[in-house]
Write a protein that holds these residues in place. Structure first.
Motif, mmCIF file in Angstrom:
data_model
loop_
_atom_site.group_PDB
_atom_site.id
_atom_site.type_symbol
_atom_site.label_atom_id
_atom_site.label_comp_id
_atom_site.label_asym_id
_atom_site.label_seq_id
_atom_site.Cartn_x
_atom_site.Cartn_y
_atom_site.Cartn_z
ATOM 1 N N LEU A 232 0.947 -26.182 -2.990
ATOM 2 C CA LEU A 232 1.728 -26.862 -3.852
ATOM 3 C C LEU A 232 2.285 -27.966 -3.291
ATOM 4 C CD1 LEU A 232 2.851 -26.700 -6.897
ATOM 5 C CD2 LEU A 232 4.690 -25.190 -6.324
ATOM 6 N N ARG A 233 3.110 -28.016 -2.283
ATOM 7 C CA ARG A 233 3.836 -29.095 -1.771
ATOM 8 C C ARG A 233 2.741 -30.230 -1.604
ATOM 9 N NH1 ARG A 233 7.539 -29.814 3.341
ATOM 10 N NH2 ARG A 233 8.980 -28.628 2.086
ATOM 11 N N HIS A 234 1.643 -29.980 -1.045
ATOM 12 C CA HIS A 234 0.413 -30.976 -0.806
ATOM 13 C C HIS A 234 0.238 -31.491 -2.055
ATOM 14 C CE1 HIS A 234 0.709 -30.632 3.314
ATOM 15 N NE2 HIS A 234 -0.299 -29.438 3.403
ATOM 16 N N LEU A 235 0.045 -30.647 -3.059
ATOM 17 C CA LEU A 235 -0.577 -30.991 -4.486
ATOM 18 C C LEU A 235 0.480 -32.077 -5.172
ATOM 19 C CD1 LEU A 235 -2.683 -31.104 -6.778
ATOM 20 C CD2 LEU A 235 -1.343 -28.862 -7.579
ATOM 21 N N GLN A 236 1.603 -31.616 -5.141
ATOM 22 C CA GLN A 236 2.656 -32.533 -5.604
ATOM 23 C C GLN A 236 2.772 -34.004 -4.770
ATOM 24 O OE1 GLN A 236 6.186 -29.817 -5.178
ATOM 25 N NE2 GLN A 236 5.996 -29.049 -7.193
ATOM 26 N N ARG A 237 2.529 -33.904 -3.686
ATOM 27 C CA ARG A 237 2.777 -35.193 -2.810
ATOM 28 C C ARG A 237 1.490 -35.845 -3.215
ATOM 29 N NH1 ARG A 237 5.112 -33.989 3.287
ATOM 30 N NH2 ARG A 237 7.167 -33.307 2.502
ATOM 31 N N GLY A 238 0.401 -35.211 -3.237
ATOM 32 C CA GLY A 238 -0.914 -36.007 -3.762
ATOM 33 C C GLY A 238 -0.941 -36.727 -5.310
ATOM 34 N N LEU A 239 -0.133 -36.146 -6.281
ATOM 35 C CA LEU A 239 -0.017 -36.455 -7.445
ATOM 36 C C LEU A 239 0.978 -37.590 -7.400
ATOM 37 C CD1 LEU A 239 0.299 -33.264 -9.407
ATOM 38 C CD2 LEU A 239 -1.383 -35.089 -9.673
ATOM 39 N N ARG A 240 1.953 -37.820 -6.519
ATOM 40 C CA ARG A 240 2.855 -38.928 -6.400
ATOM 41 C C ARG A 240 2.102 -40.252 -5.909
ATOM 42 N NH1 ARG A 240 6.573 -34.846 -5.448
ATOM 43 N NH2 ARG A 240 6.311 -34.797 -3.157
ATOM 44 N N GLU A 241 1.136 -39.777 -4.907
ATOM 45 C CA GLU A 241 0.365 -40.894 -4.293
ATOM 46 C C GLU A 241 -0.457 -41.576 -5.232
ATOM 47 O OE1 GLU A 241 0.247 -42.066 -1.409
ATOM 48 O OE2 GLU A 241 1.698 -40.766 -0.267
ATOM 49 N N VAL A 242 -0.953 -40.673 -6.208
ATOM 50 C CA VAL A 242 -1.865 -41.212 -7.277
ATOM 51 C C VAL A 242 -0.946 -41.881 -8.065
ATOM 52 C CG1 VAL A 242 -3.280 -40.441 -9.200
ATOM 53 C CG2 VAL A 242 -3.701 -39.396 -6.981
ATOM 54 N N SER A 243 0.119 -41.648 -8.451
ATOM 55 C CA SER A 243 0.950 -42.441 -9.354
ATOM 56 C C SER A 243 1.289 -43.832 -9.092
ATOM 57 C CB SER A 243 2.340 -41.628 -9.657
ATOM 58 O OG SER A 243 3.409 -41.950 -8.428
ATOM 59 N N GLN A 244 0.969 -44.148 -7.716
ATOM 60 C CA GLN A 244 1.478 -45.490 -7.117
ATOM 61 C C GLN A 244 0.109 -46.327 -6.732
ATOM 62 O OE1 GLN A 244 4.530 -46.915 -6.643
ATOM 63 N NE2 GLN A 244 5.291 -45.078 -7.552
ATOM 64 N N ALA A 245 -0.982 -45.340 -7.071
ATOM 65 C CA ALA A 245 -2.253 -46.138 -6.746
ATOM 66 C C ALA A 245 -2.638 -47.448 -7.681
ATOM 67 C CB ALA A 245 -3.268 -45.098 -7.056
ATOM 68 N N HIS A 246 -2.091 -47.393 -8.873
ATOM 69 C CA HIS A 246 -2.653 -48.656 -9.551
ATOM 70 C C HIS A 246 -1.822 -49.745 -8.968
ATOM 71 C CE1 HIS A 246 1.469 -47.512 -11.239
ATOM 72 N NE2 HIS A 246 1.332 -48.656 -11.920
ATOM 73 N N ARG A 247 -0.514 -49.767 -8.560
ATOM 74 C CA ARG A 247 0.240 -50.871 -8.029
ATOM 75 C C ARG A 247 -0.550 -51.217 -6.523
ATOM 76 N NH1 ARG A 247 5.691 -51.082 -9.678
ATOM 77 N NH2 ARG A 247 6.323 -49.239 -10.785
ATOM 78 N N GLN A 248 -0.987 -50.393 -5.894
ATOM 79 C CA GLN A 248 -1.609 -50.687 -4.596
ATOM 80 C C GLN A 248 -2.961 -51.245 -4.819
ATOM 81 O OE1 GLN A 248 -1.366 -46.857 -2.719
ATOM 82 N NE2 GLN A 248 0.730 -46.986 -2.261
ATOM 83 N N LEU A 249 -3.782 -50.872 -5.925
ATOM 84 C CA LEU A 249 -5.149 -51.544 -6.177
ATOM 85 C C LEU A 249 -4.828 -52.688 -6.517
ATOM 86 C CD1 LEU A 249 -6.921 -48.032 -7.685
ATOM 87 C CD2 LEU A 249 -7.360 -49.385 -5.507
ATOM 88 N N PHE A 250 -3.892 -52.914 -7.578
ATOM 89 C CA PHE A 250 -3.715 -54.307 -7.894
ATOM 90 C C PHE A 250 -3.355 -55.179 -6.795
ATOM 91 C CE2 PHE A 250 -0.787 -57.503 -9.570
ATOM 92 C CZ PHE A 250 -1.608 -58.174 -10.601
ATOM 93 N N ALA A 251 -2.386 -54.844 -5.971
ATOM 94 C CA ALA A 251 -2.166 -55.626 -4.853
ATOM 95 C C ALA A 251 -3.341 -56.019 -4.069
ATOM 96 C CB ALA A 251 -0.949 -54.892 -3.850
ATOM 97 N N LEU A 252 -4.198 -54.852 -3.635
ATOM 98 C CA LEU A 252 -5.544 -55.427 -3.015
ATOM 99 C C LEU A 252 -6.538 -56.376 -3.638
ATOM 100 C CD1 LEU A 252 -6.161 -51.758 -1.608
ATOM 101 C CD2 LEU A 252 -6.048 -53.922 -0.108
ATOM 102 N N ALA A 253 -6.735 -55.930 -5.157
ATOM 103 C CA ALA A 253 -7.567 -56.801 -5.800
ATOM 104 C C ALA A 253 -7.126 -58.222 -5.982
ATOM 105 C CB ALA A 253 -7.768 -56.138 -7.040
ATOM 106 N N THR A 254 -5.861 -58.432 -5.838
ATOM 107 C CA THR A 254 -5.229 -59.903 -6.083
ATOM 108 C C THR A 254 -5.008 -60.468 -4.726
ATOM 109 O OG1 THR A 254 -2.929 -59.095 -6.319
ATOM 110 C CG2 THR A 254 -4.161 -59.348 -8.290
ATOM 111 N N GLY A 255 -5.380 -59.612 -3.712
ATOM 112 C CA GLY A 255 -5.174 -60.495 -2.506
ATOM 113 C C GLY A 255 -3.698 -60.335 -1.953
#
Length: 282
Positions: A232-255
């Motif tokens: 359950l802890r691993h699942l919760q941490r994974g969900l939190r990672e996903v919650s930040q994915a859009h920020r990180q992908l935007f940072a990668l896509a925009t250089g």
């Protein structure tokens, strides 16, 4: 400008560590002062509760992590009682590279609006971290400064501004994650984005130079779940990672950021870096 002051967090029952880091810092020619650490082996639980909850987004927290967080709060208060604009905070098992004194000569190199700078490479080997481009070459070193776009925890060595210390102390009483996650984990920290953390690359500090024998590790064992609770802890941490994915992908896509490898490096006073850092493909 005066040297950026150094606050060393040390348990009263570990004079051996204080002697070792004291000699290490003296050899670098820098001034430092000791902060008495909160001892997990004898602390009143109510004192911990006044600063950090017994559980949070990372699950149940051990006495060691909670006492360590309280210790850092003691150090932040000592800093704010001084007149300094920035300060370096060290745990007493950290090892620092030979160019430390050059970095601490003044704070003119610190970018405006940045309130925490991580000097440490956490753990052994190399890590892949999402970082912004080099914003500056640091004075007297071959290191560069990068904005952090993903987590890299560890609280062994970091610089805080006065605003950063005030911001972190304002969380006392409502903290639900250990100190290093509060400062450097974008998935669980309520102040990560306000602090605008940056990191040195290559890193200047490591807690893996000496035999690794953490004083707080044994006080965290009860906080490590097993079986379904661990899943359950691993699942919760994974969900939190996903919650930040859009920020990180935007940072990668925009250089704005790239995935870079981070490692610790010492330097020779006459020969520069002992080994070269490496870059992972984006």
């Amino acid at each position: 400008m005066e040297q950026i002051p150094i606050f060393v967090i040390n348990l009263a029952r570990r004079p051996d560590r204080l002697k070792r880091i004291g000699e290490h810092l003296d050899a670098h020619g820098v001034e430092w002062s000791r902060v008495d650490a909160c001892d997990a082996s004898r602390v009143d639980p109510e004192q911990l509760d006044q600063v950090i909850a017994p559980s949070g987004p990372l699950g149940a927290l051990g006495l060691g992590d909670r006492a360590c967080t309280v210790s850092h709060c003691f150090a932040w208060r000592s800093f704010l009682n001084s007149s300094a604009r920035y300060a370096l905070f060290l745990e007493d098992d950290v090892y620092l590279a030979a160019d430390l004194a050059s970095l601490l000569q003044n704070e003119a190199w610190v970018p405006p609006g940045v309130h925490v700078i991580k000097l440490e490479k956490f753990g052994a080997g190399r890590s892949r971290v999402l970082l912004g481009p080099a914003s500056a070459t640091l004075p007297g070193t071959a290191r560069s400064l990068h904005r952090m776009y993903s987590r890299h925890v560890g609280g062994g060595a970091y610089i805080l501004s006065r605003i950063g210390a005030e911001m972190a102390l304002a969380e006392c009483g409502r903290m639900r994650v250990p100190i290093d996650h509060l400062l450097f984990n974008d998935t669980v920290s309520p102040v990560f984005h306000q602090l605008r953390p940056m990191i040195l690359r290559p890193a200047m500090a490591t807690q893996r130079y000496y035999v690794y024998n953490s004083d707080i590790a044994k006080y965290g064992k009860a906080a490590r779940p097993k079986g379904w609770r661990l899943r359950l802890r691993h699942l919760q941490r994974g969900l939190r990672e996903v919650s930040q994915a859009h920020r990180q992908l935007f940072a990668l896509a925009t250089g704005r950021a790239r995935i870079l490898e981070l490692e610790w490096q010492d330097v020779s006073a006459t020969e520069g870096p002992l080994k070269s850092d490496s870059v992972a493909p984006p």
